[in-house]
Motif scaffolding. Sequence first.
Motif, PDB file in Angstrom:
ATOM      1  N   THR A   2       0.850  -1.185   0.000  1.00 50.82           N
ATOM      2  CA  THR A   2       0.000   0.000   0.000  1.00 50.82           C
ATOM      3  C   THR A   2       0.889   1.240   0.000  1.00 50.82           C
ATOM      4  N   TYR A   7      -2.932   3.899  -2.688  1.00 53.08           N
ATOM      5  CA  TYR A   7      -2.952   2.918  -3.775  1.00 53.08           C
ATOM      6  C   TYR A   7      -2.504   1.570  -3.232  1.00 53.08           C
ATOM      7  N   CYS A   8      -3.260   0.520  -3.513  1.00 51.14           N
ATOM      8  CA  CYS A   8      -2.954  -0.809  -2.999  1.00 51.14           C
ATOM      9  C   CYS A   8      -2.900  -1.797  -4.157  1.00 51.14           C
ATOM     10  N   THR A   9      -1.901  -2.674  -4.145  1.00 49.94           N
ATOM     11  CA  THR A   9      -1.764  -3.663  -5.205  1.00 49.94           C
ATOM     12  C   THR A   9      -1.022  -4.886  -4.692  1.00 49.94           C
ATOM     13  N   GLN A  10      -1.122  -5.978  -5.429  1.00 53.42           N
ATOM     14  CA  GLN A  10      -0.389  -7.200  -5.115  1.00 53.42           C
ATOM     15  C   GLN A  10       0.316  -7.681  -6.367  1.00 53.42           C
ATOM     16  N   ARG A  11       1.469  -8.277  -6.205  1.00 52.38           N
ATOM     17  CA  ARG A  11       2.208  -8.882  -7.300  1.00 52.38           C
ATOM     18  C   ARG A  11       2.784 -10.195  -6.812  1.00 52.38           C
TER      19      ARG A  11
END
Length: 51
Positions: A2, A7-11
């Motif tokens: 985050t 903005y929050c994302t996963q990879r």
Amino acid sequence: MTAEDGYCTQRSYSIASAPNGRGFELTVQRTPGGKVSPHLVDEFVPGTSWS
């Protein structure tokens, strides 16, 4: 992950464990225009942790 602006994302990344179990290696390729890979490449150093 985050960002400060929310903005929050996963990879997904591959982690290679050492045979002695005392560490691991994370390989990240910078993606042009990416939001996560530049942060990992530029900001993380051995010993960095996150939750």
